[in-house]
Design a protein around this motif. Structure first.
Motif, PDB file in Angstrom:
ATOM      1  N   LEU A  10      -8.932   1.062   9.182  1.00 35.88           N
ATOM      2  CA  LEU A  10      -8.824   1.795   7.915  1.00 35.88           C
ATOM      3  C   LEU A  10      -7.383   1.766   7.448  1.00 35.88           C
ATOM      4  CD1 LEU A  10      -9.929   3.750   5.715  1.00 35.88           C
ATOM      5  CD2 LEU A  10      -9.435   5.626   7.316  1.00 35.88           C
ATOM      6  N   THR A  11      -7.121   1.081   6.333  1.00 33.73           N
ATOM      7  CA  THR A  11      -5.761   1.055   5.787  1.00 33.73           C
ATOM      8  C   THR A  11      -5.564   2.251   4.847  1.00 33.73           C
ATOM      9  OG1 THR A  11      -6.178  -0.267   3.785  1.00 33.73           O
ATOM     10  CG2 THR A  11      -5.886  -1.463   5.867  1.00 33.73           C
ATOM     11  N   GLY A  12      -4.303   2.595   4.621  1.00 32.95           N
ATOM     12  CA  GLY A  12      -4.024   3.770   3.796  1.00 32.95           C
ATOM     13  C   GLY A  12      -4.591   5.034   4.412  1.00 32.95           C
ATOM     14  N   ALA A  13      -4.579   5.105   5.744  1.00 30.60           N
ATOM     15  CA  ALA A  13      -5.300   6.165   6.449  1.00 30.60           C
ATOM     16  C   ALA A  13      -4.711   7.546   6.223  1.00 30.60           C
ATOM     17  CB  ALA A  13      -5.330   5.859   7.942  1.00 30.60           C
ATOM     18  N   THR A  14      -3.410   7.642   5.931  1.00 32.45           N
ATOM     19  CA  THR A  14      -2.793   8.962   5.807  1.00 32.45           C
ATOM     20  C   THR A  14      -2.758   9.463   4.365  1.00 32.45           C
ATOM     21  OG1 THR A  14      -0.562   7.997   5.657  1.00 32.45           O
ATOM     22  CG2 THR A  14      -1.368   8.615   7.857  1.00 32.45           C
ATOM     23  N   GLY A  15      -3.301   8.695   3.411  1.00 28.93           N
ATOM     24  CA  GLY A  15      -3.401   9.168   2.034  1.00 28.93           C
ATOM     25  C   GLY A  15      -4.531  10.165   1.876  1.00 28.93           C
ATOM     26  N   LEU A  17      -7.492  10.095   0.136  1.00 32.35           N
ATOM     27  CA  LEU A  17      -8.821   9.548   0.402  1.00 32.35           C
ATOM     28  C   LEU A  17      -8.903   9.023   1.828  1.00 32.35           C
ATOM     29  CD1 LEU A  17     -11.659   8.781  -0.444  1.00 32.35           C
ATOM     30  CD2 LEU A  17     -10.736   6.666  -1.441  1.00 32.35           C
ATOM     31  N   GLY A  18      -7.820   8.418   2.317  1.00 33.58           N
ATOM     32  CA  GLY A  18      -7.822   7.878   3.671  1.00 33.58           C
ATOM     33  C   GLY A  18      -8.103   8.944   4.715  1.00 33.58           C
ATOM     34  N   GLN A  19      -7.461  10.097   4.595  1.00 29.41           N
ATOM     35  CA  GLN A  19      -7.696  11.170   5.559  1.00 29.41           C
ATOM     36  C   GLN A  19      -9.129  11.681   5.485  1.00 29.41           C
ATOM     37  OE1 GLN A  19      -4.611  14.175   6.248  1.00 29.41           O
ATOM     38  NE2 GLN A  19      -3.312  13.070   4.811  1.00 29.41           N
ATOM     39  N   ALA A  20      -9.644  11.833   4.257  1.00 30.04           N
ATOM     40  CA  ALA A  20     -11.028  12.289   4.099  1.00 30.04           C
ATOM     41  C   ALA A  20     -12.000  11.281   4.703  1.00 30.04           C
ATOM     42  CB  ALA A  20     -11.339  12.525   2.621  1.00 30.04           C
ATOM     43  N   LEU A  21     -11.749  10.003   4.485  1.00 25.56           N
ATOM     44  CA  LEU A  21     -12.585   8.961   5.076  1.00 25.56           C
ATOM     45  C   LEU A  21     -12.510   8.996   6.604  1.00 25.56           C
ATOM     46  CD1 LEU A  21     -12.018   5.818   2.818  1.00 25.56           C
ATOM     47  CD2 LEU A  21     -14.226   6.841   3.391  1.00 25.56           C
ATOM     48  N   ALA A  22     -11.301   9.116   7.123  1.00 26.28           N
ATOM     49  CA  ALA A  22     -11.127   9.137   8.572  1.00 26.28           C
ATOM     50  C   ALA A  22     -11.912  10.287   9.195  1.00 26.28           C
ATOM     51  CB  ALA A  22      -9.645   9.251   8.920  1.00 26.28           C
ATOM     52  N   GLN A  23     -11.858  11.453   8.591  1.00 23.14           N
ATOM     53  CA  GLN A  23     -12.549  12.619   9.136  1.00 23.14           C
ATOM     54  C   GLN A  23     -14.059  12.420   9.127  1.00 23.14           C
ATOM     55  OE1 GLN A  23     -10.907  15.611   6.577  1.00 23.14           O
ATOM     56  NE2 GLN A  23      -8.953  15.679   7.655  1.00 23.14           N
ATOM     57  N   ALA A 178     -16.037   1.444  -6.497  1.00 20.23           N
ATOM     58  CA  ALA A 178     -15.166   1.766  -7.630  1.00 20.23           C
ATOM     59  C   ALA A 178     -15.275   3.243  -7.985  1.00 20.23           C
ATOM     60  CB  ALA A 178     -15.535   0.895  -8.834  1.00 20.23           C
ATOM     61  N   PRO A 179     -14.444   4.087  -7.373  1.00 19.06           N
ATOM     62  CA  PRO A 179     -14.421   5.495  -7.755  1.00 19.06           C
ATOM     63  C   PRO A 179     -13.735   5.692  -9.107  1.00 19.06           C
ATOM     64  CG  PRO A 179     -13.430   5.126  -5.581  1.00 19.06           C
ATOM     65  CD  PRO A 179     -13.549   3.797  -6.256  1.00 19.06           C
ATOM     66  N   ARG A 180     -14.033   6.802  -9.764  1.00 18.18           N
ATOM     67  CA  ARG A 180     -13.231   7.220 -10.910  1.00 18.18           C
ATOM     68  C   ARG A 180     -12.032   7.990 -10.359  1.00 18.18           C
ATOM     69  NH1 ARG A 180     -17.370  11.759 -13.542  1.00 18.18           N
ATOM     70  NH2 ARG A 180     -17.410  13.186 -11.758  1.00 18.18           N
ATOM     71  N   ALA A 181     -11.327   8.737 -11.204  1.00 23.79           N
ATOM     72  CA  ALA A 181     -10.128   9.446 -10.761  1.00 23.79           C
ATOM     73  C   ALA A 181     -10.438  10.361  -9.582  1.00 23.79           C
ATOM     74  CB  ALA A 181      -9.559  10.256 -11.918  1.00 23.79           C
ATOM     75  N   ILE A 182      -9.520  10.394  -8.626  1.00 22.04           N
ATOM     76  CA  ILE A 182      -9.671  11.221  -7.427  1.00 22.04           C
ATOM     77  C   ILE A 182      -8.506  12.196  -7.373  1.00 22.04           C
ATOM     78  CG2 ILE A 182      -9.982  11.214  -4.924  1.00 22.04           C
ATOM     79  CD1 ILE A 182     -10.643   8.236  -5.113  1.00 22.04           C
ATOM     80  N   ASP A 183      -8.789  13.435  -6.992  1.00 15.15           N
ATOM     81  CA  ASP A 183      -7.740  14.449  -6.868  1.00 15.15           C
ATOM     82  C   ASP A 183      -6.983  14.237  -5.563  1.00 15.15           C
ATOM     83  OD1 ASP A 183      -8.295  15.825  -9.250  1.00 15.15           O
ATOM     84  OD2 ASP A 183      -9.947  16.906  -8.305  1.00 15.15           O
ATOM     85  N   THR A 184      -5.924  13.443  -5.623  1.00 19.82           N
ATOM     86  CA  THR A 184      -5.085  13.207  -4.452  1.00 19.82           C
ATOM     87  C   THR A 184      -3.626  13.190  -4.889  1.00 19.82           C
ATOM     88  OG1 THR A 184      -4.876  10.787  -4.583  1.00 19.82           O
ATOM     89  CG2 THR A 184      -6.898  11.670  -3.577  1.00 19.82           C
ATOM     90  N   PRO A 185      -2.690  13.255  -3.939  1.00 20.29           N
ATOM     91  CA  PRO A 185      -1.267  13.161  -4.286  1.00 20.29           C
ATOM     92  C   PRO A 185      -0.878  11.829  -4.925  1.00 20.29           C
ATOM     93  CG  PRO A 185      -1.537  14.113  -2.103  1.00 20.29           C
ATOM     94  CD  PRO A 185      -2.886  13.609  -2.525  1.00 20.29           C
TER      95      PRO A 185
END
Length: 261
Positions: A10-15, A17-23, A178-185
């Motif tokens: 999983l790339t971008g794991a600490t972003g 979406l990445g953290q949510a995916l990892a969990q 293809a997600p739309r806008a996501i509430d992330t930093p």
């Protein structure tokens, strides 16, 4: 795919979406190789997940970073690659520095292509393998103020579709999401202000992660998340002049919120 049999890079794991995916992936029994640039944040995420996973520090915009991630994935026995790392890029094209544009293209398009290229022989040798590319609605619905970003995400969608067709006689599935806008930093203050001004909808990272996991389980080739965005993405494919007219009325607001630099 049965996630309890999955070993996932999983790339971008600490972003966000990445953290949510990892969990969610870890909760479903997958083993994870977490990739990112910040060793401390990778270690913290691994600890939060229970410490049963692994991590690799890799800047995927550099050849040595791609080599490090690919080597770690082979040692880990990865059979799933999720190209999730990405950066935003709101701004009027003529005002953006080329270094910013170059970095955006390198992260959002060249990096997933390079990493996929490096891992493809390995993945083709697995009994079952999946490549998941996390794109954006803007890859199918290019948006004013996001010219370079839209180009990168459109390129990622085209790459995903072509590669899926090229690998049709193998055990490697290719999924484009293809997600739309996501509430992330990832969203700057200017992007958040623009979304409010245009009444653009955005989704919680956990909700998007659930949709990504569902698509991985189902093996769908392509999914667009969010309505009416997926409808407008379809409409842009069949009648782009209608989208031109619709976005023309929003151009003044987009220019008002675009960074001046």
């Amino acid at each position: 795919m049965q996630l309890n049999n999955a070993r996932i890079l999983l790339t971008g794991a600490t972003g966000g979406l990445g953290q949510a995916l990892a969990q969610q992936l870890a909760a479903d029994g997958a083993r994870l190789l977490l990739a990112g640039r910040d060793t401390a944040r990778l270690a913290a995420l691994n600890a939060a997940l229970g410490g049963e996973h692994s991590s690799v520090r890799a800047d995927l915009t550099r050849p040595e970073g791609v080599a490090a991630a690919a080597g770690a994935a082979r040692e880990f026995g990865a059979n799933v690659l999720i190209n999730n790392a990405g950066v935003g890029g709101f701004g009027l094209y003529e005002r953006q520095d080329w270094d910013e544009i170059d970095s955006l293209l390198a992260t959002n398009l060249a990096a997933p292509m390079r990493l996929t290229h490096a891992l493809l022989p390995w993945l083709k040798a697995r009994p079952q393998a999946v490549i998941v590319n996390i794109g954006s609605t803007f890859g199918s619905l290019p948006f004013a103020g996001f010219a370079a970003y839209s180009a990168a995400k459109a390129g990622l969608r085209g790459f995903s579709q072509a590669l899926r067709r090229e690998l049709a006689d193998t055990q490697v599935a290719v999924i484009h999401l293809a997600p739309r806008a996501i509430d992330t930093p990832l969203n700057s203050d200017a992007v958040n202000a623009l979304n409010r001004a245009l009444n653009n909808r955005s989704d919680d990272a956990d909700a998007v992660a659930r949709q990504v996991v569902a698509a991985l389980r189902a093996g769908d080739g392509e999914r667009h998340f969010g309505f009416p965005e997926r409808f407008f993405a379809w409409l842009n494919g069949v009648a782009p002049t209608l989208i031109d007219r619709g976005l023309a009325g929003k151009l003044a607001v987009i220019k008002q919120h675009a960074p001046t630099r």
